[in-house]
Design a protein around this motif. Structure first.
Motif, PDB file in Angstrom:
ATOM      1  N   ARG A  48      -0.354  10.533 -13.080  1.00 26.40           N
ATOM      2  CA  ARG A  48      -1.092  10.135 -11.772  1.00 26.40           C
ATOM      3  C   ARG A  48      -0.877  11.464 -11.045  1.00 26.40           C
ATOM      4  NH1 ARG A  48       2.800   5.005 -11.525  1.00 26.40           N
ATOM      5  NH2 ARG A  48       1.388   3.316 -12.641  1.00 26.40           N
ATOM      6  N   ARG A  49      -0.052  12.259 -11.307  1.00 25.64           N
ATOM      7  CA  ARG A  49      -0.091  13.602 -10.619  1.00 25.64           C
ATOM      8  C   ARG A  49      -1.287  14.359 -11.031  1.00 25.64           C
ATOM      9  NH1 ARG A  49       5.713  13.756 -11.375  1.00 25.64           N
ATOM     10  NH2 ARG A  49       5.608  15.020 -13.345  1.00 25.64           N
TER      11      ARG A  49
ATOM     12  N   THR B 223       3.894   9.284 -14.672  1.00 27.89           N
ATOM     13  CA  THR B 223       3.798   9.904 -13.374  1.00 27.89           C
ATOM     14  C   THR B 223       3.014  11.258 -13.554  1.00 27.89           C
ATOM     15  OG1 THR B 223       5.817  10.752 -14.051  1.00 27.89           O
ATOM     16  CG2 THR B 223       6.204   8.875 -12.820  1.00 27.89           C
TER      17      THR B 223
ATOM     18  N   ILE C  69      10.744   5.965   0.080  1.00 27.94           N
ATOM     19  CA  ILE C  69       9.592   5.610   0.903  1.00 27.94           C
ATOM     20  C   ILE C  69      10.090   4.065   1.371  1.00 27.94           C
ATOM     21  CG2 ILE C  69       7.228   4.751   0.670  1.00 27.94           C
ATOM     22  CD1 ILE C  69       7.360   7.835   0.250  1.00 27.94           C
TER      23      ILE C  69
ATOM     24  N   ASN D 208      -2.962   5.247   4.065  1.00 28.09           N
ATOM     25  CA  ASN D 208      -1.603   4.504   4.068  1.00 28.09           C
ATOM     26  C   ASN D 208      -0.654   5.702   4.077  1.00 28.09           C
ATOM     27  OD1 ASN D 208      -2.276   5.715   1.777  1.00 28.09           O
ATOM     28  ND2 ASN D 208      -1.595   3.944   0.363  1.00 28.09           N
TER      29      ASN D 208
ATOM     30  N   PHE E 201      -6.961   5.506  -0.956  1.00 28.51           N
ATOM     31  CA  PHE E 201      -7.033   4.223  -1.077  1.00 28.51           C
ATOM     32  C   PHE E 201      -8.032   3.723  -0.058  1.00 28.51           C
ATOM     33  CE2 PHE E 201      -3.199   5.016  -3.159  1.00 28.51           C
ATOM     34  CZ  PHE E 201      -3.256   3.999  -4.232  1.00 28.51           C
TER      35      PHE E 201
ATOM     36  N   ARG F  67      -2.785  14.643   1.235  1.00 27.77           N
ATOM     37  CA  ARG F  67      -1.355  14.432   0.297  1.00 27.77           C
ATOM     38  C   ARG F  67      -1.801  14.378  -1.065  1.00 27.77           C
ATOM     39  NH1 ARG F  67       0.685   8.639   2.370  1.00 27.77           N
ATOM     40  NH2 ARG F  67      -0.620   7.574   0.661  1.00 27.77           N
TER      41      ARG F  67
ATOM     42  N   MET G 160      -3.092   2.874 -12.533  1.00 30.67           N
ATOM     43  CA  MET G 160      -2.533   2.136 -11.375  1.00 30.67           C
ATOM     44  C   MET G 160      -2.708   0.692 -11.618  1.00 30.67           C
ATOM     45  SD  MET G 160      -1.173   3.859  -9.069  1.00 30.67           S
ATOM     46  CE  MET G 160      -1.315   2.955  -7.438  1.00 30.67           C
TER      47      MET G 160
ATOM     48  N   ASN H  69      -6.224   6.059 -13.488  1.00 29.54           N
ATOM     49  CA  ASN H  69      -4.890   6.759 -13.275  1.00 29.54           C
ATOM     50  C   ASN H  69      -3.834   5.640 -13.672  1.00 29.54           C
ATOM     51  OD1 ASN H  69      -5.325   5.494 -11.008  1.00 29.54           O
ATOM     52  ND2 ASN H  69      -4.380   6.689  -9.566  1.00 29.54           N
TER      53      ASN H  69
ATOM     54  N   GLU I 128       0.805  -1.168  -0.036  1.00 33.67           N
ATOM     55  CA  GLU I 128       0.144   0.191   0.158  1.00 33.67           C
ATOM     56  C   GLU I 128       0.868   1.318  -0.146  1.00 33.67           C
ATOM     57  OE1 GLU I 128      -2.040  -0.764   3.670  1.00 33.67           O
ATOM     58  OE2 GLU I 128      -2.870  -2.638   2.806  1.00 33.67           O
ATOM     59  N   LEU I 129       2.188   1.300   0.700  1.00 37.23           N
ATOM     60  CA  LEU I 129       2.769   2.464   0.673  1.00 37.23           C
ATOM     61  C   LEU I 129       3.254   2.748  -0.729  1.00 37.23           C
ATOM     62  CD1 LEU I 129       4.969   1.914   3.839  1.00 37.23           C
ATOM     63  CD2 LEU I 129       2.852   3.171   3.504  1.00 37.23           C
TER      64      LEU I 129
ATOM     65  N   ASN J  34       8.857  15.012  -6.083  1.00 31.48           N
ATOM     66  CA  ASN J  34       8.645  15.417  -7.404  1.00 31.48           C
ATOM     67  C   ASN J  34       9.484  16.615  -7.757  1.00 31.48           C
ATOM     68  OD1 ASN J  34       6.963  13.482  -9.026  1.00 31.48           O
ATOM     69  ND2 ASN J  34       5.362  14.216  -7.817  1.00 31.48           N
TER      70      ASN J  34
ATOM     71  N   GLU K  35       2.089   1.839  -3.563  1.00 30.35           N
ATOM     72  CA  GLU K  35       1.073   2.326  -4.322  1.00 30.35           C
ATOM     73  C   GLU K  35       0.576   3.710  -4.171  1.00 30.35           C
ATOM     74  OE1 GLU K  35      -2.505  -0.096  -4.546  1.00 30.35           O
ATOM     75  OE2 GLU K  35      -1.522  -1.548  -6.154  1.00 30.35           O
ATOM     76  N   GLY K  36       0.439   4.111  -2.482  1.00 27.80           N
ATOM     77  CA  GLY K  36       0.338   5.650  -2.265  1.00 27.80           C
ATOM     78  C   GLY K  36       1.196   6.256  -3.010  1.00 27.80           C
ATOM     79  N   SER K  37       2.697   5.814  -3.038  1.00 27.99           N
ATOM     80  CA  SER K  37       3.565   6.852  -3.589  1.00 27.99           C
ATOM     81  C   SER K  37       3.373   6.917  -4.995  1.00 27.99           C
ATOM     82  CB  SER K  37       5.204   6.275  -3.416  1.00 27.99           C
ATOM     83  OG  SER K  37       5.842   6.997  -3.842  1.00 27.99           O
ATOM     84  N   TYR K  38       3.194   5.720  -5.708  1.00 32.79           N
ATOM     85  CA  TYR K  38       2.975   5.886  -7.301  1.00 32.79           C
ATOM     86  C   TYR K  38       1.653   6.744  -7.589  1.00 32.79           C
ATOM     87  CZ  TYR K  38       5.666   1.659  -7.524  1.00 32.79           C
ATOM     88  OH  TYR K  38       6.892   0.641  -7.389  1.00 32.79           O
ATOM     89  N   ALA K  39       0.816   6.491  -6.768  1.00 31.38           N
ATOM     90  CA  ALA K  39      -0.430   7.374  -7.220  1.00 31.38           C
ATOM     91  C   ALA K  39      -0.356   8.786  -6.858  1.00 31.38           C
ATOM     92  CB  ALA K  39      -1.485   6.904  -6.001  1.00 31.38           C
ATOM     93  N   LEU K  40       0.665   9.144  -6.055  1.00 30.57           N
ATOM     94  CA  LEU K  40       1.187  10.667  -6.213  1.00 30.57           C
ATOM     95  C   LEU K  40       1.999  11.231  -7.334  1.00 30.57           C
ATOM     96  CD1 LEU K  40       1.990  11.331  -2.347  1.00 30.57           C
ATOM     97  CD2 LEU K  40       0.196  11.840  -3.565  1.00 30.57           C
ATOM     98  N   GLY K  41       2.222  10.274  -8.314  1.00 33.41           N
ATOM     99  CA  GLY K  41       2.933  10.561  -9.296  1.00 33.41           C
ATOM    100  C   GLY K  41       4.706  10.504  -9.107  1.00 33.41           C
ATOM    101  N   ILE K  42       5.006   9.847  -7.939  1.00 33.26           N
ATOM    102  CA  ILE K  42       6.420   9.705  -7.599  1.00 33.26           C
ATOM    103  C   ILE K  42       6.922   8.497  -8.295  1.00 33.26           C
ATOM    104  CG2 ILE K  42       7.885   9.181  -5.754  1.00 33.26           C
ATOM    105  CD1 ILE K  42       5.958  10.374  -3.785  1.00 33.26           C
TER     106      ILE K  42
ATOM    107  N   PHE L 136       2.718   7.522   5.009  1.00 29.75           N
ATOM    108  CA  PHE L 136       4.194   6.961   4.931  1.00 29.75           C
ATOM    109  C   PHE L 136       4.791   6.939   6.520  1.00 29.75           C
ATOM    110  CE2 PHE L 136       3.820   9.054   0.970  1.00 29.75           C
ATOM    111  CZ  PHE L 136       3.675   7.938   0.064  1.00 29.75           C
TER     112      PHE L 136
END
Lengths: 348, 258
Positions: free
Chosen positions: B84-85, B81, A252, B95, B91, B161, B53, B51, A233-234, B113, A236-243, B97
């Motif tokens: 997704r931005r 990327t 992360i 989650n 979710f 976030r 995913m 997106n 999940e971490l 970024n 995915e959470g990061s990918y979902a921010l476009g990282i 960090f």
């Protein structure tokens, strides 16, 4: 039917009293009847204690409570048995190593020290251990972490599973084999290319390479386990921010796994610092102070072995002092690394 | 700057398994669209396709055409990327960090970024936390770890976030299913506020929630286990819940199946 929620319980002091009684009876039997000495007393007392505890608890509290008490006693017993060797080793090393822990020990080498000389020290060996293990850490930590990142985050299919398999095989390599490998490969084949006269060179660096062979699988496997524990999940959470993926891993995933990775690296260091065989084979066993790892060096573990097998009344205290120093170095490194790892994680 | 999503013939696979079959729908900007349906009907898969995913999982792929303001996001030269931005995601389970403070969590998307500058990050963090209705609760402990918040606060932290990177679309995959009723209410209030700025698509198992928060509702279903999910009906929420066109939709929302 009313179920009663209360039951008769043994008083708090009962286990203590039974224990004292068991020791007394056991001592009486072993010494009084001449069955044995202190060891016999200990074994008898333990058996008597468990039997008497079970019997008493059975009569007063019933069968479930009795089994619970016996199981608890066995678990505590197992813990004590596991701790005894550790405490005993620590005690022996400190007790016997203390005598020679002086300025001469930390300031001088074994150069020109014969069996009839009382002085002599381990300065050269401490330098050797620190440099060799340090170089091995510099080699294995980046390589091992990157390897684990590949296996967990990028590896798909055959290649990744083959790498995992060979890492597992490497874990089982005996240290003498690692030493022989470096002797055959680095010392005999590669090092002559660098020496002026074309002769093979034994060196501290060769020992570092042998230690690296031993450390690498530990670092890879422990890092791999830690990376797998990081919840998806971490990521995915990061990918979902476009990282991007590489930043997700470096910023992360690796920090989250950080404390665990440090523990794995420390285990590898502890193992490498204690290895004697490869150092004996490839380091050149220099008894003088040598800072340059590309020349022949010694190490603490080899120093302990060398002094312990030397037939001189002055050698044995030196061996114990060397062992104490080695344990202290590994312990200090572990504590420092744990503190650093804890500091990097935020407190709640 | 909310954007319109147009899906036509979107089909998604997990390896050889077809999870959704040819979904076509248009999602209007600045609206809340709810995706409902029984478990395994592919509503989350469709959401994750929006997106990109879905393709994160090994062997997963998407066919068909999915455009955001007429830009096909599955074209070869599209930077995933950047997609997704533009299209953020919240979710099911919060989650945050774990190694980061509340503040670092909120600005993670910006910082990683490449956004630098303390003032800019602080401003963005406050704006995002205010936007997620969390600012007053956390403004005095921004340096504390995000894991120390309650479940509902953590989920709002994840929303903060997400909106900190200023997306145009926010996808939510059952954002309240791990939360208690009060936290759920807070998130639902937030969704109706966010609607003014973003296009929102929310997957939910809770039909009352779909009825409360959404303007349009899409009902997904499967024939039987192992079949791909299909879009059965897509209409105004009002209509879906009072006078659905399809028999299956009516059966589902009245609790006769699924």
């Amino acid at each position: 039917m009313m179920v009663s929620l209360t039951a008769r319980r043994l008083p708090r002091f009962a286990p203590l009293a039974i224990g004292a009684g068991a020791v007394a009876v056991a001592a009486g039997l072993s010494f009084g009847l001449g069955l044995g000495g202190p060891v016999m007393t200990g074994i008898l007392a333990a058996l008597l204690f468990v039997a008497a505890l079970f019997g008493t608890a059975w009569r007063v509290e019933g069968s479930r409570a009795a089994r619970n008490r016996v199981a608890s006693a066995l678990i505590y017993g197992a813990f004590v048995l596991a701790v005894i060797p550790l405490v005993s080793v620590m005690f022996t090393v400190v007790d016997k190593g203390w005598a020679r822990l002086d300025g001469t020990f930390f300031g001088t080498s074994m150069n020109n020290i014969s069996a009839f000389d009382a002085h002599g020290g381990a300065y050269h060996a401490i330098i050797g251990t620190l440099e060799q293990v340090g170089i091995a850490v510099l080699i294995t930590v980046p390589l091992g972490i990157l390897g684990a990142v590949y296996i967990v985050e990028y590896g798909r299919g055959k290649l990744a599973s083959w790498i995992r398999f060979f890492v597992d095989v490497m874990t089982g390599i005996p240290s003498i084999v690692a030493g022989l490998f470096i002797l055959a490969f680095w010392v005999m084949v590669v090092s002559p290319m660098f020496s002026a006269d074309g002769a093979p060179t034994l060196s501290g660096f060769a020992a570092s390479l042998a230690l690296s062979v031993l450390m690498l699988p530990t670092v890879v496997r422990s890092t791999e386990e830690m990376l797998r524990l990081v919840p998806n999940e971490l990521r995915e959470g990061s990918y979902a921010l476009g990282i991007p993926k590489w930043k997700t891993i470096t910023k992360i995933v690796l920090p989250t796994a950080g404390p665990g990775i440090v523990t794995g690296v420390m285990l590898a260091i502890a193992r490498a610092a204690g290895e004697t065989a490869p150092v004996m084979l490839v380091a050149g066993v220099n008894s003088a102070i040598a800072f340059n790892p590309f020349e022949s060096q010694s190490s603490l573990s080899y120093y302990v072995f060398d002094q312990a097998t030397d037939s001189s009344k002055y050698a044995e205290p030196r061996a114990w002092a060397g062992a104490l120093t080695l344990v202290a170095i590994v312990l200090t490194l572990t504590v420092v690394a744990k503190l650093l790892a804890r500091r990097s994680k935020l407190s709640r | 700057m909310a954007k319109r999503i147009e899906a036509s013939g979107v089909t998604a696979y997990y390896g050889a398994f077809k999870a959704i079959d040819s979904v076509s729908m248009t999602i209007e900007p600045k609206s809340v669209t709810a995706l409902i349906g029984p478990s395994g009907c592919g509503k989350s898969t469709f959401l994750r396709s929006i997106n990109r995913m879905h393709e994160v999982l090994p062997g997963a792929r998407v066919e068909g055409r999915l455009t955001v303001d007429h830009q096909d996001i599955y074209e070869r030269d599209v930077d995933v990327t950047a997609v997704r931005r533009m299209i953020g995601m919240v979710f099911q389970r919060p989650n945050p960090f774990p190694t980061m403070s509340i503040f670092d969590n909120v600005v993670a998307g910006l910082r990683l970024n490449g956004v630098r500058g303390k003032a800019a990050l602080e401003e963005a963090a406050e704006k995002a936390l205010r936007g997620a209705n969390l600012w007053n609760e956390v403004k005095d402990r921004l340096k504390k770890p995000g894991g120390g918040l309650s479940g509902g606060q953590q989920q709002r932290l994840c929303i903060a976030r997400t909106i900190a990177v200023e997306p145009q679309i926010v996808l939510m995959d059952e954002p309240c299913s791990a939360l208690d009723p009060i936290s759920t209410l807070a998130i639902e209030d937030l969704i109706s506020q966010l609607k003014d700025k973003y296009t929102i698509v929310i997957v939910t198992h809770n039909m009352q929630q779909a009825a409360r928060v959404s303007d349009r509702t899409a009902f997904f279903s499967i024939e039987k286990t192992g079949d791909p999910g299909r879009l059965v009906e897509y209409d105004d929420t009002q209509k879906i819940f009072t006078n659905p066109a399809e028999r299956k939709t009516e059966d589902y929302i009245t609790g006769r199946f699924g």
